[in-house]
Enzyme design. Sequence first.
Site, PDB file in Angstrom:
ATOM      1  N   ASP A 224       0.796  -1.233   0.000  1.00 52.18           N
ATOM      2  CA  ASP A 224       0.000   0.000   0.000  1.00 52.18           C
ATOM      3  C   ASP A 224       0.827   1.282   0.000  1.00 52.18           C
ATOM      4  O   ASP A 224       0.267   2.365   0.099  1.00 52.18           O
ATOM      5  CB  ASP A 224      -1.015   0.006   1.142  1.00 52.18           C
ATOM      6  CG  ASP A 224      -0.373   0.103   2.513  1.00 52.18           C
ATOM      7  OD1 ASP A 224       0.864   0.231   2.592  1.00 52.18           O
ATOM      8  OD2 ASP A 224      -1.102   0.042   3.511  1.00 52.18           O
TER       9      ASP A 224
ATOM     10  N   CYS B 188     -25.903  -2.043   9.792  1.00 57.91           N
ATOM     11  CA  CYS B 188     -24.926  -1.827  10.869  1.00 57.91           C
ATOM     12  C   CYS B 188     -24.116  -0.564  10.622  1.00 57.91           C
ATOM     13  O   CYS B 188     -23.615  -0.331   9.527  1.00 57.91           O
ATOM     14  CB  CYS B 188     -23.998  -3.031  10.968  1.00 57.91           C
ATOM     15  SG  CYS B 188     -22.678  -2.846  12.196  1.00 57.91           S
TER      16      CYS B 188
ATOM     17  N   CYS C 206     -19.156   0.896  13.211  1.00 56.82           N
ATOM     18  CA  CYS C 206     -17.840   1.495  12.937  1.00 56.82           C
ATOM     19  C   CYS C 206     -17.921   3.014  12.909  1.00 56.82           C
ATOM     20  O   CYS C 206     -16.961   3.689  13.285  1.00 56.82           O
ATOM     21  CB  CYS C 206     -17.279   0.959  11.627  1.00 56.82           C
ATOM     22  SG  CYS C 206     -18.333   1.241  10.182  1.00 56.82           S
TER      23      CYS C 206
ATOM     24  N   CYS D  45     -16.368   5.962  16.463  1.00 53.90           N
ATOM     25  CA  CYS D  45     -15.229   6.840  16.197  1.00 53.90           C
ATOM     26  C   CYS D  45     -15.129   7.947  17.242  1.00 53.90           C
ATOM     27  O   CYS D  45     -16.067   8.739  17.412  1.00 53.90           O
ATOM     28  CB  CYS D  45     -15.346   7.449  14.806  1.00 53.90           C
ATOM     29  SG  CYS D  45     -13.965   8.549  14.402  1.00 53.90           S
TER      30      CYS D  45
ATOM     31  N   CYS E 231      -9.207  11.912  11.827  1.00 54.63           N
ATOM     32  CA  CYS E 231      -8.958  10.500  12.154  1.00 54.63           C
ATOM     33  C   CYS E 231      -7.741  10.377  13.071  1.00 54.63           C
ATOM     34  O   CYS E 231      -6.679  10.956  12.803  1.00 54.63           O
ATOM     35  CB  CYS E 231      -8.739   9.718  10.863  1.00 54.63           C
ATOM     36  SG  CYS E 231      -8.292   7.989  11.111  1.00 54.63           S
TER      37      CYS E 231
ATOM     38  N   CYS F 291      -5.360   3.940  15.478  1.00 56.61           N
ATOM     39  CA  CYS F 291      -6.626   3.710  16.192  1.00 56.61           C
ATOM     40  C   CYS F 291      -7.322   2.523  15.552  1.00 56.61           C
ATOM     41  O   CYS F 291      -7.466   2.483  14.329  1.00 56.61           O
ATOM     42  CB  CYS F 291      -7.507   4.959  16.114  1.00 56.61           C
ATOM     43  SG  CYS F 291      -9.120   4.792  16.911  1.00 56.61           S
TER      44      CYS F 291
ATOM     45  N   CYS G 247     -16.286  -4.207  14.254  1.00 55.40           N
ATOM     46  CA  CYS G 247     -16.961  -4.820  13.108  1.00 55.40           C
ATOM     47  C   CYS G 247     -17.456  -6.219  13.462  1.00 55.40           C
ATOM     48  O   CYS G 247     -16.664  -7.083  13.876  1.00 55.40           O
ATOM     49  CB  CYS G 247     -16.007  -4.892  11.919  1.00 55.40           C
ATOM     50  SG  CYS G 247     -16.734  -5.672  10.464  1.00 55.40           S
TER      51      CYS G 247
END
Length: 373
Positions: free
Chosen positions: A136, A193, A196, A200, A216, A243, A250
């Site tokens: 990535d 759902c 998530c 936060c 974030c 975090c 989940c």
Amino acid sequence: MTTSTSEREELIRAEAAALGFDLCRFTDIDEAWPAAARLLEFVDAGRHGEMGWMAETAERRRHPRAMWADARSAIVLGVNYGPDDDPMAVLAQPARGAISVYARGDDYHEVIKARLKALGRWLQARFGGELKVFVDTAPLLEKPLAERAGVGWQGRHTNLVSREFGSWLFLGSILTTLELTPDAPESMTCGTCRACLDVCPTDAFPAPFQLDARRCISYLTIELKGPIPREFRPALGNRIYGCDDCLAVCPWNKFAQQGREQKLAAREALNAPALADLARLDDPAFRDLFRKNPVKRIGRDRFVRNVLYAIGNSGVANLTTEAERLLDDPSPLVRGAAVWALSQCLAPEAFATLRAVRTPAEADTSVLEEWGG
């Protein structure tokens, strides 16, 4: 002897499994790439913050063939890194630091890249063709690619979710000139759902499937180079690198432990380390502790900044001495964070007395701002 297309894909999957990959899927890259438009919206809104490389590489990210025009297929691979315990349990231990699950062991970029290169060598020797490997750090939109390959889907938290491994997957990709039979894409299966989003601590999701990186905690503790904005510091709690909250809640994670092999084990020293110990790290000790680990890339000063914010949030009296000692640190970033920590830990009168003693000798404006000067 020739190999049929279906046999070829199964041989590739078997080799990938032997090299330590938990998932291996295939996709073509002929169609349009709607993920590019979403990236441009993200950048145009300024939600990438200081991550200027996202804007600089946007053109190369618009389609896999913008990375490599000769590519015809993609092999998308996943490695499960689901934790053995509850990653949020450390949040209830204020004298200890919470390091994101992915950063508790060896740097996954190096581990995954080595496996990708090994698979690539085998692939070329067995079937020919040209290829390029990606983790990535490259400007390739891996999550949309993984979704097209059937590895999982992008959940409301914008991260990939897998039926088999929940939100705990490292991704790697191989672009190749070979024509491989694509797997069916995965569809979003989160139902209604929104756990998530609701968990936060900093409300970093303006809407489902949208992230404002500037809010974030992973961005704030890893990417942001200067002081973290005051409005977010209390929400950090004891999160000192990244975090996991939106990942950890989940419901699909219940599958992540099934059949898991400990190929990417966490280092014991990085599982809930004591803040007092981390606050004492000088640069050589920091480099030694985080050798071959992703935390190393942010440097000692930024890391100790995070530790000091956690000390300020801790309410643990005996950590005050660690913060006060760091008022003499050579780094203004560290000194400023130490001031904030003490402003949270000391009684107002004690803090005012310390400010009167310290500010005459402080020349850095950012640190003076922390003192309230």
